[in-house]
Design a protein around this motif. Structure first.
Motif, mmCIF file in Angstrom:
data_model
loop_
_atom_site.group_PDB
_atom_site.id
_atom_site.type_symbol
_atom_site.label_atom_id
_atom_site.label_comp_id
_atom_site.label_asym_id
_atom_site.label_seq_id
_atom_site.Cartn_x
_atom_site.Cartn_y
_atom_site.Cartn_z
ATOM 1 N N PRO A 1 -47.865 55.489 65.364
ATOM 2 C CA PRO A 1 -49.292 55.366 65.052
ATOM 3 C C PRO A 1 -50.124 54.975 66.271
ATOM 4 N N GLY A 2 -51.107 55.794 66.594
ATOM 5 C CA GLY A 2 -51.995 55.518 67.715
ATOM 6 C C GLY A 2 -51.445 55.908 69.070
ATOM 7 N N GLU A 3 -50.196 56.375 69.135
ATOM 8 C CA GLU A 3 -49.604 56.743 70.419
ATOM 9 C C GLU A 3 -50.150 58.075 70.907
ATOM 10 N N THR A 4 -50.366 58.192 72.208
ATOM 11 C CA THR A 4 -50.643 59.465 72.848
ATOM 12 C C THR A 4 -49.480 59.786 73.769
ATOM 13 N N SER A 5 -48.833 60.894 73.497
ATOM 14 C CA SER A 5 -47.683 61.304 74.285
ATOM 15 C C SER A 5 -47.889 62.746 74.711
ATOM 16 N N ALA B 1 -53.828 66.181 67.174
ATOM 17 C CA ALA B 1 -53.475 65.009 66.365
ATOM 18 C C ALA B 1 -52.449 65.429 65.317
ATOM 19 N N VAL B 2 -51.403 64.610 65.157
ATOM 20 C CA VAL B 2 -50.368 64.904 64.162
ATOM 21 C C VAL B 2 -50.111 63.649 63.339
ATOM 22 N N PRO B 3 -49.558 63.789 62.156
ATOM 23 C CA PRO B 3 -49.222 62.600 61.362
ATOM 24 C C PRO B 3 -48.238 61.713 62.114
ATOM 25 N N ALA B 4 -48.513 60.436 62.156
ATOM 26 C CA ALA B 4 -47.631 59.510 62.864
ATOM 27 C C ALA B 4 -46.288 59.394 62.158
ATOM 28 N N ILE C 1 -48.561 50.911 70.075
ATOM 29 C CA ILE C 1 -48.844 51.463 68.750
ATOM 30 C C ILE C 1 -49.898 50.637 68.034
ATOM 31 N N ASP C 2 -50.542 51.259 67.055
ATOM 32 C CA ASP C 2 -51.556 50.626 66.222
ATOM 33 C C ASP C 2 -51.220 50.991 64.780
ATOM 34 N N LEU C 3 -50.590 50.074 64.052
ATOM 35 C CA LEU C 3 -50.104 50.382 62.716
ATOM 36 C C LEU C 3 -51.217 50.626 61.708
ATOM 37 N N SER C 4 -52.447 50.354 62.071
ATOM 38 C CA SER C 4 -53.554 50.661 61.160
ATOM 39 C C SER C 4 -53.903 52.141 61.175
ATOM 40 N N LYS C 5 -53.371 52.866 62.153
ATOM 41 C CA LYS C 5 -53.673 54.295 62.264
ATOM 42 C C LYS C 5 -52.578 55.126 61.604
ATOM 43 N N THR C 6 -52.965 56.308 61.168
ATOM 44 C CA THR C 6 -52.023 57.215 60.509
ATOM 45 C C THR C 6 -51.703 58.426 61.360
ATOM 46 N N GLU C 7 -52.286 58.497 62.564
ATOM 47 C CA GLU C 7 -52.073 59.636 63.434
ATOM 48 C C GLU C 7 -51.577 59.201 64.800
ATOM 49 N N GLY C 8 -50.972 60.134 65.478
ATOM 50 C CA GLY C 8 -50.660 60.016 66.888
ATOM 51 C C GLY C 8 -51.107 61.292 67.561
#
Length: 785
Positions: free
Chosen positions: A507-511, A477-480, A445-452
């Motif tokens: 945040p920042g995850e791709t699933s 892309a969806v809200p994290a 994860i990347d907590l600086s991002k607001t999307e996953g």
């Protein structure tokens, strides 16, 4: 194809053979009346595992052989005495198993949680409706089975110690504690000798429970820090959180709609936990086992998400050296106990086939039978399973004296013995010593991002898929950290299939997945070759405005007002057949009640537990949608009633998201009135029933009252008109409800505000906790503590 079938049968046969070997069927009482064969098998097993204990094992075997020989010749009092000696020998020999007796056993002493409403209702948090059910009197203890010595590590005479977990080196114990009824559950740590008690989490009006050590030294736990409530009552629920070992950097890693708890580590470093959620599902059978990584990525079904009985699968742990799971098969409306079961998910992720063995033995016949509370009838009841090996397990179990529980040892050979009993009950038994540390899974994860991001390889791979990119791929892309679920739509925006569960991306995850749904244990790998992947993630397109809670009266009723109510209204001929007016009633408005009660929409509602076939529910299966598509069968009417694309989409979308009405669970000023929504008080509604001769609490009578146009209320029609005293009194009662709604709108009306002090306090708590989490996340993203 013949070769493929042959290989498939070989694979299935091998799975069945290995499963049977892992869960041995113990001999029956008629085959082994004194349990001698079961005890002999258990002793020989630990002798083989620990050759240095062979001499001691042979002593037990010799004594066993002598007792069996004597029993064959004995009768009466002598037989009873010898049987008692055999029971003593059984306990001694099983307690001598090196995995059992070489280390102290850690356990908790406490009363069983008081019966409340659901198995999750064990926190009795301060300020909640069931705080008064908290019952204190607990301790954290150890027992040395070799000497019988019991040591108290921590005594809490007015409180409860619960949910211990031992560190990987065996030197520390993590647990949750509530010192008294005025306190709440917080996470603590103590040294294995009882020294060095320290509190890790703090906060009033919240509960932190079920902590476990993570392989990277952090801690995972369940908390009510995102306040949410059971949807069929007002009990507080929790989600998964993690934090650093010192209690800093708390972050939420689970966002399901209800409850996540009883987490445990998998050998590969992932987490399994039991999740209670019902997204288009029946509440009672929606408690299965899920998995995720310690950073909250890749939440996925593990076992039991579509099984009707047991209603809850709790306290799951993987059996060492196997792919099997030992779990508590429980009920929705019960304490968190029931039967114990060994499950082989290689044989299926639901139902009877994967269940290899249960305690008690006959509980296996309840799997898939009855409903979510079938396992209430299990006797005795078991709790807190802890597998020591592939054949030997610890647990807490009812002793036969009321609700008292003791520490028991079970094995797959058929032995079941009490190791220690202490009133009012013993729970959470586990070895106090070193244990294997699973590998650390690096955070994604990347907590600086607001999307996953979600990627679907091919929606056509799945259960009954016959639309997305031409090749079936999708990338969005969806809200994290936002609980979402997916629906597959056709070219008209009508649902083909729905997820009926939910998930998140951090945040920042791709699933993603291969299809809707591919086999959960399939080895298929993403090819990342679809058109959607090559084009990059698409942004979600707003649905006629900014994100908001869905309200039937705001999103759907205006369509009927524009196109339908000129005919389908009170006093109109068409209204007699179907009334689509927006008049507010006791619970819902008129059109909503009419469409639902007359079967014009086909939705799953509370929902069956089985996976539903594509197009079997929702707009494709609804009579209303058919009329919208094909017309009324009257050219003149169809010429006047021609829906624009947005109106059509609003109606079918409402149906496809399971036809909700209220945008908010809050009851506002009417939470203590009938239905939690009616602006009439109990006495007023009772009087209106007397005057009209109706039962307005009956679902079939919900359109009898209109608070929008009181004079149009159908319940007034039989009362003889304005000159009738009964009419005047009835109309006055309805008008009183109308005035209350005008002064204090409920959630289906513009201007709704949470005025109730209890609900306002709950909302303020939620907002404060959300703001705190945002501050923590910002600090962590910036590298701060």
């Amino acid at each position: 194809m013949q070769h493929f079938r042959y290989l498939s049968m070989l694979c299935l046969t091998w799975l069945l053979i290995t499963a049977a070997a892992a869960a041995q069927v113990p001999p029956t009482e008629s085959q082994d009346p004194h349990g001698a064969a079961s005890l002999r098998a258990a002793i020989e097993d630990w002798m083989a595992l620990f050759p240095d204990r062979e001499a001691r094992g042979r002593e037990y075997l010799a004594r066993l052989q002598q007792l069996v020989s004597d029993l064959k010749r004995a009768s009466g009092d002598q037989a009873d005495r010898l049987a008692a000696e055999l029971a003593t020998l059984r306990r001694a020999a099983l307690a001598a198993h090196p995995l059992v007796g070489d280390r102290p056993l850690l356990f908790v002493v406490r009363p069983q949680y008081r019966k409340d409403h659901h198995n999750t209702a064990t926190m009795f948090q301060t300020g909640e409706i069931n705080t008064g059910s908290f019952q204190g009197g607990g301790a954290l203890k150890t027992i040395d089975l070799a000497t019988g010595t019991v040591t108290t590590l921590l005594d809490v005479p007015d409180g409860i110690v619960r949910d211990p977990d031992v560190s990987f080196d065996g030197t520390q114990i993590l647990f949750s504690m509530r010192r008294n009824r005025e306190d709440d559950y917080h996470i603590y740590e103590i040294n294995a000798d009882g020294s060095g008690l320290r509190q890790i989490t703090f906060g009033s009006g919240l509960s932190d429970i079920d902590p476990i050590y993570l392989p990277d030294e952090r801690i995972l736990f369940t908390s009510t820090r995102e306040p949410k409530y059971c949807m069929c009552n007002r009990h507080i629920m929790g989600n998964l959180f993690t934090m650093d070992a010192d209690g800093s950097n708390v972050q939420q890693i689970g966002r399901s709609t209800l409850h996540e708890g009883h987490a445990a580590l998998l050998p590969d470093g992932r987490i399994i936990y039991d999740r209670w959620e019902y997204v288009d599902r029946n509440f009672g059978d929606a408690q299965g086992v899920w998995s995720c990584s310690p950073d909250g990525t890749n939440h996925a079904v593990y076992w039991g998400n579509n099984t009707n009985s047991p209603g809850a699968v709790l306290d799951a742990r993987v059996i060492p050296g196997t792919e099997l799971m030992l779990a508590n098969f429980s009920s929705c409306h019960d304490r968190p106990w029931g039967a114990l079961a060994i499950v082989d998910r290689r044989l299926g992720l639901d139902g009877r086939t994967p269940v290899l063995q249960t305690w008690p033995a006959d509980a296996i016949e309840l799997v898939g039978k009855g409903n979510y509370d079938t396992f209430v009838r299990v006797d005795p009841k078991y709790e807190d399973p802890y597998p020591l090996s592939d054949k030997v397990f610890l647990c807490s179990r009812m002793t036969g004296r009321g609700e008292e529980t003791g520490i028991y040892l079970l094995d797959t050979f058929g032995n079941e013995v009490p190791l220690y009993v202490e009133a009012p009950g013993c729970f959470d038994p586990m070895p106090l010593g070193p244990r294997p540390r699973p590998p650390v899974i690096p955070s994604r994860i990347d907590l600086s991002k607001t999307e996953g991001y979600f990627y679907i390889e091919n929606v056509y791979v799945g259960t009954g898929m016959e639309t997305v990119e031409p090749d079936g791929s999708a990338y969005v892309a969806v809200p994290a950290d936002t609980f979402v679920y997916f629906q597959l739509l056709d070219e008209r925006g009508m649902m083909v299939q729905s997820m009926r569960s939910g998930t998140i991306v951090r945040p920042g995850e791709t699933s993603g997945c291969v299809g809707c749904h591919e086999p959960r244990r399939s080895s298929a790998q993403w090819q990342n070759a679809g058109t959607a992947w090559q084009q990059g993630p698409r942004k979600l397109e707003p649905w006629y405005g900014p994100p908001r809670l869905f309200s039937y009266t705001a999103e759907v009723q205006p369509v009927f007002d524009r196109h339908c109510t000129s005919c389908h209204d009170y006093g109109q001929e068409a209204g007699q057949k179907l009334n689509l007016a927006g008049d507010l009633g006791l619970v819902f408005n008129t059109s909503y009640t009419e469409l639902r009660s007359k079967g014009l929409i086909q939705v799953v509602g509370a929902g069956p537990f089985q996976v539903q076939k594509p197009k079997s529910w929702g707009s494709h299966a609804s009579r209303l949608a058919k009329v919208l598509r094909d017309g009324h069968g009257d050219a003149e009417i169809d010429a006047k009633v021609k829906l624009d694309p947005e109106s059509f989409d609003r109606l079918v979308t409402w149906i496809d998201i399971n036809a909700p009405y209220y945008p908010d669970y809050a009851g506002g000023a009417y939470r203590d009135n009938p239905f939690g929504r009616a602006p009439l008080k109990n006495g007023e509604l009772k009087r209106l029933n007397e005057l009209t001769g109706l039962n307005l609490l009956d679902r079939g009578q919900l359109t009898q009252v209109s608070f929008t146009r009181p004079e149009s209320s159908p319940c007034l029609i039989p009362l003889g008109g304005p000159d009738d005293a009964r009419y005047q009194e009835s109309l006055a009662i309805v008008r009183a409800g109308q005035a209350r709604l005008a002064a204090e709108p409920r959630p289906d009306m513009p201007g709704f505000r949470i005025e109730d002090p209890v609900e306002r306090k709950q909302q303020e708590k939620y907002q404060a906790q959300a703001a705190q989490e945002s501050r923590i996340r910002a600090a962590m993203a910036g590298g701060e503590r």
